[in-house]
Design an enzyme around this catalytic site. Structure first.
Site, mmCIF file in Angstrom:
data_model
loop_
_atom_site.group_PDB
_atom_site.id
_atom_site.type_symbol
_atom_site.label_atom_id
_atom_site.label_comp_id
_atom_site.label_asym_id
_atom_site.label_seq_id
_atom_site.Cartn_x
_atom_site.Cartn_y
_atom_site.Cartn_z
ATOM 1 C CG HIS A 18 -1.830 1.153 1.333
ATOM 2 N ND1 HIS A 18 -3.160 1.095 0.987
ATOM 3 C CD2 HIS A 18 -1.615 2.427 1.719
ATOM 4 C CE1 HIS A 18 -3.712 2.278 1.159
ATOM 5 N NE2 HIS A 18 -2.797 3.113 1.608
ATOM 6 C CD GLU A 19 1.374 3.621 3.660
ATOM 7 O OE1 GLU A 19 1.552 4.678 3.028
ATOM 8 O OE2 GLU A 19 0.319 3.386 4.297
ATOM 9 C CG HIS B 77 0.263 6.115 -0.729
ATOM 10 N ND1 HIS B 77 -0.721 6.847 -1.341
ATOM 11 C CD2 HIS B 77 -0.340 5.482 0.316
ATOM 12 C CE1 HIS B 77 -1.881 6.667 -0.690
ATOM 13 N NE2 HIS B 77 -1.676 5.822 0.309
ATOM 14 C CD GLU C 12 -5.855 5.191 0.287
ATOM 15 O OE1 GLU C 12 -4.878 5.926 0.470
ATOM 16 O OE2 GLU C 12 -6.106 4.205 0.999
HETATM 17 ZN ZN ZN Z 1 -3.168 5.180 1.675
#
Ligand code: ZN
Length: 502
Positions: A266-267, A270, A296
């Site tokens: 997830h990160e 980003h 996101e």
């Molecule tokens: Zn996030």
């Protein structure tokens, strides 16, 4: 012509320096969450407050208004040219900054820092009443802030939400959310008739260094550039992009390698967005992410569309075996990918599966509109929260810690922020479907570990544009259609039907 060019140059030079101040405070905030010794808290908050004050002074400098006026009077720049996009972005930032009196900015900063500490204490004791006076103060300040920012036709909530997702408003979100909610509930009922996958892999105990080596191998394969970034640890994972230097954090639990993998991917998603922004535009709107929803979308795409797919686990399995060793015994790539897709209504948003996650967001969306519009008194928040959890998810909230005190956002003054999580899920599905079509099927690429093809596609179509287009324009350009929940629902239905053997 010469005067206009120099106004633009002066404007960008000023903006780049303001960015350096902002990125310096971002790095100090990163340090606060990772390595800062406890005793440095006081001086750190003073450092951050000073930088915020200097940044606000620069952002509201009257010369910015003059340079902008000169640039806007200049003709001959196409709407999507660098010049027009930067001037438009900086105009938006300037209007926003100058609408807020500096007294309110300071009061907000102070209250946010204190309210966050009181929230943490109240949460540890699971006692909403301790936090209530601080939330009341925060809601009152946010109402004032909204009144300063509000444009004709906007509600207070809309004015706040627009800070995070330009162009977003409550009416559009309600139109998007109502059918989405119904169909997600329908999907869950359908899955209840299927076979629940074996979840045991998610609970195998694995030492931290092994987990760490494993998730590093995955994020390296995704293409995260460690020459321009780092991964460290924090209680709540996050990503801070400070221009050419992207800091990710992740976390490890002995008995949940899936959480470490999901958080890191997830990160990492980003981080790839931040690293994919054009270096020559650093410090200007064209070198910045367009919105939180689009940000996101990049994290959820890598976490869910890649990391929870059967194809990814085909590639990943030998790497998991290499790093996690005996923990993999008795499991297969198929069983592990199924284990990462179990659907179960729960109390905690950050631990929710893909089919129930957005219901958590919708609950917060309803509540914060009512708080900001004054329809719900802060004292009645726990009752409303618990009632909505029963209604949307069918779960009984046992205490405030597992209920209305679970998220940090409201204590930090982040009202209007939550819906960007759901927008991110919807954008992610729509982008993934477009990439799948353009690249001749994502499955074979993921199974072969050819992540660069997907990453470069995202970079070309999303990252390099910075704030050149609005989120809505970007979605239309990338996918050929406006944002819709259909691709998300189709993706979930297809994947989860296979997982549940339906
Ligand atoms: Zn996030």
């Amino acid at each position: 012509m010469a005067a206009a060019t120099s106004a633009y140059d002066a404007l960008l030079a000023h903006c780049r320096e303001t960015f350096l101040l902002g990125s310096t405070s971002a790095l100090l905030s990163w340090d606060q969450e990772t390595y800062m010794p406890k005793g440095a808290g006081d001086v750190r908050s003073q450092q951050l407050a000073l930088l915020a004050k200097l940044a606000h002074e620069r952002a509201t400098d009257p010369r910015v208004g003059e340079w902008l006026a000169t640039c806007e009077a200049e003709r001959g720049h196409a709407a999507d040219s660098d010049h027009a996009a930067n001037v438009r972005g900086l105009r938006r930032d300037y209007e926003r900054a100058t609408k807020l009196p500096s007294k309110l900015v300071t009061e907000l900063a102070e209250t946010e820092s204190k309210a966050q500490q009181h929230w943490a204490e109240a949460r540890a004791r699971s006692n909403f009443r301790r936090f209530q006076p601080w939330l009341e103060r925060m809601v009152a300040l946010q109402q004032q802030k909204a009144d300063c920012l509000k444009k004709p036709g906007q509600s207070r909530w809309d004015a706040l939400a627009d800070l995070y997702e330009p162009g977003m408003n409550a009416a559009d979100l309600r139109t998007l959310f109502a059918p989405l909610r119904q169909r997600l509930v329908g999907l869950r009922q359908r899955l209840a008739r299927g076979k629940t996958p074996d979840e045991s892999f998610a609970r195998v105990e694995i030492e931290e260094p092994k987990q760490e080596a494993f998730v590093r191998a995955v994020v390296t394969a995704m293409g995260f550039d460690f020459a321009r970034g780092r991964i460290d640890r924090s209680a709540h994972p996050f990503c801070t992009g400070t221009g050419g230097d992207v800091r990710l954090t992740t976390r490890f639990h002995k008995d949940n390698v899936q959480d470490a993998l999901g958080s890191t991917m997830h990160e990492g998603g980003h981080g790839l967005y931040e690293q994919g922004l054009e270096p020559q535009h650093l410090g200007t709107p064209l070198g910045e992410a367009v919105s939180l929803g689009i940000h996101e979308s990049q994290s959820r795409l890598w976490e869910n569309h890649v990391g929870r797919s059967a194809a990814f686990w085909q590639w990943c399995w030998p790497i998991a075996q290499q790093h996690l060793g005996a923990a993999c015994t008795g499991h297969t790539p198929e069983s592990v990918s199924c284990a990462s897709n179990v659907v179960q209504p729960s109390l905690i948003r950050v631990e929710a599966d893909e089919a129930t996650y957005d219901l958590h967001v919708m609950i917060r969306f309803e509540i914060e509109q009512a708080l900001i519009d004054g329809d719900l008194g802060v004292g009645n928040l726990p009752d409303r929260w618990n009632a909505l959890y029963r209604e949307y998810l069918g779960v009984a909230v046992p205490d405030d810690k597992h209920g209305c005190l679970q998220d940090v956002h409201w204590s930090c003054g982040l009202f209007g922020y939550f819906p960007t999580y759901t927008l991110g899920n919807l954008y992610a599905a729509q982008f993934a479907a477009a990439a799948d079509k353009a690249l001749g099927g994502l499955g074979p690429l993921l199974a072969a570990g050819q992540f660069a093809t997907l990453r470069e596609w995202l970079r070309r179509h999303v990252h390099v544009h910075g704030r050149r287009y609005t989120p809505a324009e970007l979605c239309q350009r990338v996918t050929g259609t406006p944002l819709s929940s259909e691709p998300f629902l189709a993706y979930l239905d297809q994947k989860l039907s296979a997982v549940y053997g339906l």
